[in-house]
Design a protein around this motif. Structure first.
Motif, mmCIF file in Angstrom:
data_model
loop_
_atom_site.group_PDB
_atom_site.id
_atom_site.type_symbol
_atom_site.label_atom_id
_atom_site.label_comp_id
_atom_site.label_asym_id
_atom_site.label_seq_id
_atom_site.Cartn_x
_atom_site.Cartn_y
_atom_site.Cartn_z
ATOM 1 N N MET A 78 0.833 -1.198 0.000
ATOM 2 C CA MET A 78 0.000 0.000 0.000
ATOM 3 C C MET A 78 0.869 1.250 0.000
ATOM 4 O O MET A 78 1.877 1.309 0.718
ATOM 5 C CB MET A 78 -0.912 0.035 1.231
ATOM 6 C CG MET A 78 -2.084 -0.939 1.202
ATOM 7 S SD MET A 78 -3.222 -0.632 2.565
ATOM 8 C CE MET A 78 -4.421 -1.927 2.284
ATOM 9 N N GLY A 79 0.474 2.231 -0.783
ATOM 10 C CA GLY A 79 1.139 3.518 -0.778
ATOM 11 C C GLY A 79 0.157 4.600 -0.367
ATOM 12 O O GLY A 79 -1.039 4.351 -0.200
ATOM 13 N N LYS A 80 0.653 5.785 -0.220
ATOM 14 C CA LYS A 80 -0.206 6.889 0.179
ATOM 15 C C LYS A 80 -1.222 7.174 -0.913
ATOM 16 O O LYS A 80 -0.936 7.078 -2.114
ATOM 17 C CB LYS A 80 0.634 8.131 0.456
ATOM 18 C CG LYS A 80 -0.156 9.306 1.048
ATOM 19 C CD LYS A 80 0.752 10.443 1.474
ATOM 20 C CE LYS A 80 1.516 10.066 2.741
ATOM 21 N NZ LYS A 80 2.266 11.232 3.275
ATOM 22 N N GLY A 81 -2.452 7.512 -0.503
ATOM 23 C CA GLY A 81 -3.515 7.828 -1.445
ATOM 24 C C GLY A 81 -4.470 8.833 -0.851
ATOM 25 O O GLY A 81 -4.397 9.168 0.348
ATOM 26 N N TYR A 82 -5.397 9.300 -1.683
ATOM 27 C CA TYR A 82 -6.286 10.377 -1.261
ATOM 28 C C TYR A 82 -7.687 10.183 -1.841
ATOM 29 O O TYR A 82 -7.856 9.659 -2.946
ATOM 30 C CB TYR A 82 -5.749 11.735 -1.719
ATOM 31 C CG TYR A 82 -4.344 12.016 -1.275
ATOM 32 C CD1 TYR A 82 -4.085 12.667 -0.072
ATOM 33 C CD2 TYR A 82 -3.266 11.599 -2.058
ATOM 34 C CE1 TYR A 82 -2.781 12.904 0.341
ATOM 35 C CE2 TYR A 82 -1.958 11.835 -1.658
ATOM 36 C CZ TYR A 82 -1.723 12.484 -0.457
ATOM 37 O OH TYR A 82 -0.430 12.715 -0.057
ATOM 38 N N LEU A 83 -8.671 10.614 -1.079
ATOM 39 C CA LEU A 83 -10.029 10.789 -1.590
ATOM 40 C C LEU A 83 -10.249 12.284 -1.749
ATOM 41 O O LEU A 83 -10.159 13.039 -0.772
ATOM 42 C CB LEU A 83 -11.063 10.212 -0.627
ATOM 43 C CG LEU A 83 -12.530 10.542 -0.956
ATOM 44 C CD1 LEU A 83 -12.953 9.886 -2.272
ATOM 45 C CD2 LEU A 83 -13.462 10.120 0.182
ATOM 46 N N VAL A 84 -10.509 12.716 -2.978
ATOM 47 C CA VAL A 84 -10.750 14.124 -3.270
ATOM 48 C C VAL A 84 -12.228 14.296 -3.602
ATOM 49 O O VAL A 84 -12.749 13.635 -4.512
ATOM 50 C CB VAL A 84 -9.891 14.599 -4.458
ATOM 51 C CG1 VAL A 84 -10.139 16.075 -4.745
ATOM 52 C CG2 VAL A 84 -8.413 14.352 -4.178
ATOM 53 N N LEU A 85 -12.921 15.144 -2.853
ATOM 54 C CA LEU A 85 -14.336 15.392 -3.058
ATOM 55 C C LEU A 85 -14.559 16.623 -3.928
ATOM 56 O O LEU A 85 -13.695 17.507 -4.018
ATOM 57 C CB LEU A 85 -15.048 15.575 -1.718
ATOM 58 C CG LEU A 85 -15.021 14.384 -0.762
ATOM 59 C CD1 LEU A 85 -15.694 14.743 0.556
ATOM 60 C CD2 LEU A 85 -15.685 13.169 -1.390
ATOM 61 N N GLU A 86 -15.741 16.694 -4.524
ATOM 62 C CA GLU A 86 -16.018 17.795 -5.441
ATOM 63 C C GLU A 86 -16.093 19.150 -4.731
ATOM 64 O O GLU A 86 -16.007 20.197 -5.381
ATOM 65 C CB GLU A 86 -17.317 17.544 -6.216
ATOM 66 C CG GLU A 86 -18.570 17.464 -5.385
ATOM 67 C CD GLU A 86 -19.794 17.253 -6.263
ATOM 68 O OE1 GLU A 86 -19.960 17.999 -7.259
ATOM 69 O OE2 GLU A 86 -20.601 16.359 -5.959
ATOM 70 N N ASN A 87 -16.250 19.155 -3.411
ATOM 71 C CA ASN A 87 -16.251 20.426 -2.681
ATOM 72 C C ASN A 87 -14.843 20.876 -2.314
ATOM 73 O O ASN A 87 -14.663 21.879 -1.614
ATOM 74 C CB ASN A 87 -17.119 20.325 -1.428
ATOM 75 C CG ASN A 87 -16.538 19.408 -0.362
ATOM 76 O OD1 ASN A 87 -15.596 18.652 -0.624
ATOM 77 N ND2 ASN A 87 -17.084 19.462 0.836
ATOM 78 N N GLY A 88 -13.828 20.119 -2.761
ATOM 79 C CA GLY A 88 -12.451 20.486 -2.505
ATOM 80 C C GLY A 88 -11.819 19.793 -1.315
ATOM 81 O O GLY A 88 -10.599 19.889 -1.114
ATOM 82 N N ALA A 89 -12.614 19.104 -0.496
ATOM 83 C CA ALA A 89 -12.075 18.411 0.675
ATOM 84 C C ALA A 89 -11.201 17.238 0.238
ATOM 85 O O ALA A 89 -11.491 16.563 -0.753
ATOM 86 C CB ALA A 89 -13.208 17.925 1.562
ATOM 87 N N VAL A 90 -10.130 16.996 0.997
ATOM 88 C CA VAL A 90 -9.194 15.908 0.704
ATOM 89 C C VAL A 90 -9.011 15.068 1.964
ATOM 90 O O VAL A 90 -8.744 15.611 3.045
ATOM 91 C CB VAL A 90 -7.834 16.448 0.232
ATOM 92 C CG1 VAL A 90 -6.853 15.292 0.003
ATOM 93 C CG2 VAL A 90 -7.980 17.282 -1.033
ATOM 94 N N PHE A 91 -9.144 13.750 1.831
ATOM 95 C CA PHE A 91 -8.924 12.824 2.939
ATOM 96 C C PHE A 91 -7.772 11.900 2.573
ATOM 97 O O PHE A 91 -7.798 11.243 1.531
ATOM 98 C CB PHE A 91 -10.193 12.020 3.234
ATOM 99 C CG PHE A 91 -11.303 12.839 3.835
ATOM 100 C CD1 PHE A 91 -11.480 12.897 5.212
ATOM 101 C CD2 PHE A 91 -12.159 13.578 3.023
ATOM 102 C CE1 PHE A 91 -12.483 13.659 5.771
ATOM 103 C CE2 PHE A 91 -13.175 14.344 3.575
ATOM 104 C CZ PHE A 91 -13.332 14.388 4.955
ATOM 105 N N GLU A 92 -6.783 11.846 3.451
ATOM 106 C CA GLU A 92 -5.574 11.068 3.193
ATOM 107 C C GLU A 92 -5.687 9.666 3.796
ATOM 108 O O GLU A 92 -6.337 9.470 4.825
ATOM 109 C CB GLU A 92 -4.354 11.786 3.794
ATOM 110 C CG GLU A 92 -3.031 11.078 3.550
ATOM 111 C CD GLU A 92 -1.860 11.842 4.123
ATOM 112 O OE1 GLU A 92 -0.912 11.186 4.609
ATOM 113 O OE2 GLU A 92 -1.886 13.089 4.081
#
Length: 357
Positions: free
Chosen positions: A1-15
């Protein structure tokens, strides 16, 4: 596993940590179930979506060869707080993350799912992307209008049985709907979502089940007339998307819920008896109760959390439907009796010959 992100359409980012190193995009929704993750991710109704699991640890009992609700995975991604990579169960043959990546589905774990779900509750479901790196721009949110053509069977398939002959109209059906009918000794013919009235005349079923499926029911408006004619001709039982399509075909309307109902603990009240059942649900749209006037349809169940319509029956035709999943998997089987109720409805109809008008 490597680092990844969830990017939402409102600009929020979850690592988090990304398994599979695969990018994906979809509508981000959350499910509150504590168990049944294999059944959930294999439900075709999640086509095009990224599921956020509220329960903090997913994967404890692994993945097996028995519990999937479809042969293929149609969801676009999974987000969890923690994933167990060393499952313990005598039927387990794979870890959860490995089972996903083998089907090309990315999963992001070690995410603050509590904060993410609170955001989805406050702002509603949003489009999002699972990516190994945060893009400079994230304004490309083009998705399919309907995933039903992708998840429905392409050819008619028949399963023999000694009981009534049921046509299962496939908008993205779960295996457990088929096995629930087979457990009552029904002969079942699974047909594509775009099957015509003439095809039904040739098949001549004793009853019809309209299945669950993904997306906005209004995207299937070209098929309203077919559904209306079928439901005015044969006894019909609609489940989830099938429930919404029956309502639309008879003149009612639907609308999108803020964050939908997805979980295994939704209380619904049977209006005829006053009894409350705990149900399994997975949908993002509701039938508008006020729109039922002059349709011939009336509510049979309501949701005790938000009073949304959870079931319908028709005053003239042999039509019944539910917004929840009586076949469960995952979830409680409190309402499995509704399949027997449908069989009784077919029996009452008898051996009459149906004529299209």
């Amino acid at each position: 596993m490597g680092k990844g992100y969830l990017v939402l359409e409102n600009g929020a980012v979850f690592e988090g940590e990304l398994a599979g190193d695969i990018e994906a995009s979809g509508e981000v929704v959350f499910n509150t179930s504590m168990t049944g993750y294999q059944e959930i991710v294999s439900d075709p109704s999640y086509a095009g979506q990224i599921i956020v699991f509220c329960y903090p640890q997913i994967g404890n009992y692994g993945i097996n060869h028995l519990d999937s609700e479809s042969e293929h995975l149609h969801l676009h991604g999974v987000v969890t707080g923690e994933q167990c990579e060393t499952p313990s169960h005598y039927l387990s043959n794979s870890s959860f993350s490995k089972g996903l990546t083998e089907h090309g589905i990315p999963s992001l774990t070690n995410v603050d799912t509590r904060a993410l779900v609170k955001m989805l509750r406050d702002h509603g479901t949003m489009k999002g992307k699972l990516v190994p790196e945060v893009p400079a721009e994230h304004n490309n949110w083009n998705f399919e209008k309907s995933y039903v053509p992708f998840v429905s069977v392409k050819e008619i398939k028949h399963y023999p049985g000694k009981g009534p002959h049921i046509v299962l109209m496939d908008f993205g059906y779960k295996k457990s709907i088929l096995t629930s009918l087979q457990s009552l000794e029904c002969a079942v013919t699974v047909v594509p979502f775009n099957t015509t009235v003439d095809n039904f005349v040739d098949i001549q079923p004793d009853g019809v089940v309209l299945s669950n499926g993904p997306g906005d029911p209004e995207a299937l408006s070209p098929y309203y007339d077919t559904i209306r004619v079928i439901s005015e001709t044969y006894p019909v039982f609609g489940i989830c998307l099938g429930h919404q399509l029956l309502a639309l075909a008879h003149g009612a309307t639907t609308r999108k819920l803020t964050f939908g109902h997805r979980g295994s603990n939704h209380p619904v009240k049977h209006l005829e008896t006053g009894k409350v059942y705990i149900t399994s649900q997975n949908h993002g749209y509701e039938v508008v109760r006020e729109s039922l006037e002059n349709t011939g349809l009336s509510p049979t169940f309501i949701n005790l959390n938000d009073k949304t319509v959870e079931g319908l029956k028709h005053h003239k035709y042999d039509i019944q439907s539910v917004q929840f999943h009586p076949e469960a998997h995952a979830g409680p089987a409190d309402t499995a009796f509704l399949f027997k109720t449908f069989m009784q409805q077919i029996t009452r109809t008898g051996d009459q010959h149906y004529a299209f008008t």
